[in-house]
Design a protein around this motif. Structure first.
Motif, short mmCIF file in Angstrom:
data_model
loop_
_atom_site.label_atom_id
_atom_site.label_comp_id
_atom_site.label_asym_id
_atom_site.label_seq_id
_atom_site.Cartn_x
_atom_site.Cartn_y
_atom_site.Cartn_z
N THR A 7 0.80 -1.21 0.00
CA THR A 7 0.00 0.00 0.00
C THR A 7 0.83 1.25 0.00
N TRP A 114 -10.23 4.39 -4.89
CA TRP A 114 -9.40 4.62 -3.70
C TRP A 114 -10.32 4.50 -2.48
N TRP A 115 -10.72 3.26 -2.19
CA TRP A 115 -11.73 3.04 -1.16
C TRP A 115 -11.27 3.54 0.21
N LYS A 116 -10.05 3.18 0.58
CA LYS A 116 -9.54 3.57 1.90
C LYS A 116 -9.43 5.08 2.02
N ASP A 117 -8.95 5.74 0.97
CA ASP A 117 -8.80 7.20 0.99
C ASP A 117 -10.16 7.88 1.05
N LEU A 119 -12.91 6.66 2.43
CA LEU A 119 -13.44 6.50 3.78
C LEU A 119 -12.70 7.40 4.77
N PHE A 120 -11.38 7.46 4.64
CA PHE A 120 -10.57 8.33 5.50
C PHE A 120 -11.01 9.78 5.35
N TYR A 240 -5.33 6.09 9.77
CA TYR A 240 -5.02 5.76 8.37
C TYR A 240 -3.71 4.98 8.28
N VAL A 243 -4.23 1.37 9.62
CA VAL A 243 -4.92 0.52 8.66
C VAL A 243 -3.98 0.15 7.51
N THR A 244 -3.19 1.12 7.05
CA THR A 244 -2.24 0.85 5.97
C THR A 244 -1.21 -0.19 6.38
N GLN A 247 -2.80 -3.59 6.25
CA GLN A 247 -2.89 -4.05 4.86
C GLN A 247 -1.54 -4.57 4.37
#
Length: 268
Positions: A7, A114-117, A119-120, A240, A243-244, A247
């Motif tokens: 990631t 960019w799903w995580k971005d 949501l963040f 963030y 979580v990264t 991953q």
């Protein structure tokens, strides 16, 4: 065969051979020391915000010197272009434009997957603004009075902390953080983002001044908005990063399991 990336934009092979580096390519030890200092400062900042909220809950008037400061800001003769820019920062941050801006950016992140971005970004702004409103509802500090200074738009309460200032910090701050992540920095066309980054910094700095200029907040309201926004932004950036890292570990385990499966017949 295509390379598998973690990631942070590194190949998994490079990640395994460089355990002393973070996802952003920084030294692990230096990063740990820096983050300890950051956490200590965060706790201090939280204590200052909580103390200020309690103080202004009991003492709602302007502090000594705040009226003079606002009058001095408003007494300056601004060029028309400078006044237009400062006014734009406030207007662009009103409720309706803010909802449109957040929606556009969120949909953009979803379109590029960019799903995580996404949501963040949404959680940082939504929860950050919500907490700021709760603080303001507790403090219930009156807005500056038109009898003391010039007020562009007369309002009643919830002056501390400044909602416009806090929103700009979490909105532009979260986007700036994403643009400075390793994956984006190594993008071939990352220079395209430079104008946006300059605008984002200008907006964050300009919003506080514009709120005082328009007579919507006292100086301490603006400072409280900056502090509130930075505290929440740091908390969400830490989440963030966490979580990264999870991953990254998951991808490493998946890659190792794949390599074991591939090499198993050779070893037998």
């Amino acid at each position: 065969m295509s390379e598998t990336y973690d990631t942070g934009g590194q190949t998994l092979a490079e990640t395994r051979t460089d355990e002393n580096r973070t996802l952003g390519g920084e030294d692990v030890h230096d990063t740990r020391v820096r983050r300890i200092i950051e956490k200590v400062l965060w706790v201090i900042g939280l204590c200052i915000l909580a103390g200020a909220a309690y103080f202004f809950h009991s003492h709602k008037g302007p502090l000594p010197g705040e009226v003079d400061f606002s009058r001095a800001v408003q007494a300056i003769h601004y060029p028309s272009w400078a006044l237009a820019i400062l006014t734009f920062f406030s207007t662009f941050n009103d409720i309706t434009p803010s909802i449109i801006e957040v929606s556009v950016v969120f949909v953009f992140f979803l379109l590029i997957r960019w799903w995580k971005d996404a949501l963040f970004f949404l959680l940082t702004i939504g929860l950050g603004n919500g907490l700021n409103i709760l603080i303001a509802d507790y403090v219930v500090r009156p807005r500056p009075s038109g009898k003391l200074i010039h007020v562009y738009t007369p309002l009643m309460f919830n002056s501390f902390p400044s909602g416009h200032t806090e929103h700009d910090v979490v909105f532009y701050g979260s986007l700036l953080y994403i643009t400075f992540t390793k994956a984006v920095r190594e993008w071939r066309y990352h220079w395209i983002l430079i104008p946006f980054q300059i605008f984002a910094f200008a907006a964050i700095l300009g919003i506080g001044y514009s709120r005082v200029l328009e007579g919507e907040h006292w100086l301490t309201d603006v400072l409280g908005g900056y502090l509130s926004g930075m505290l929440w932004l740091y908390l969400m950036i830490s989440l963030y990063r966490w979580v990264t890292a999870l991953q990254r570990k998951h991808q490493l385990k998946k890659e190792q399991k794949h390599e074991e499966t591939v090499t198993a017949p050779v070893q037998s």
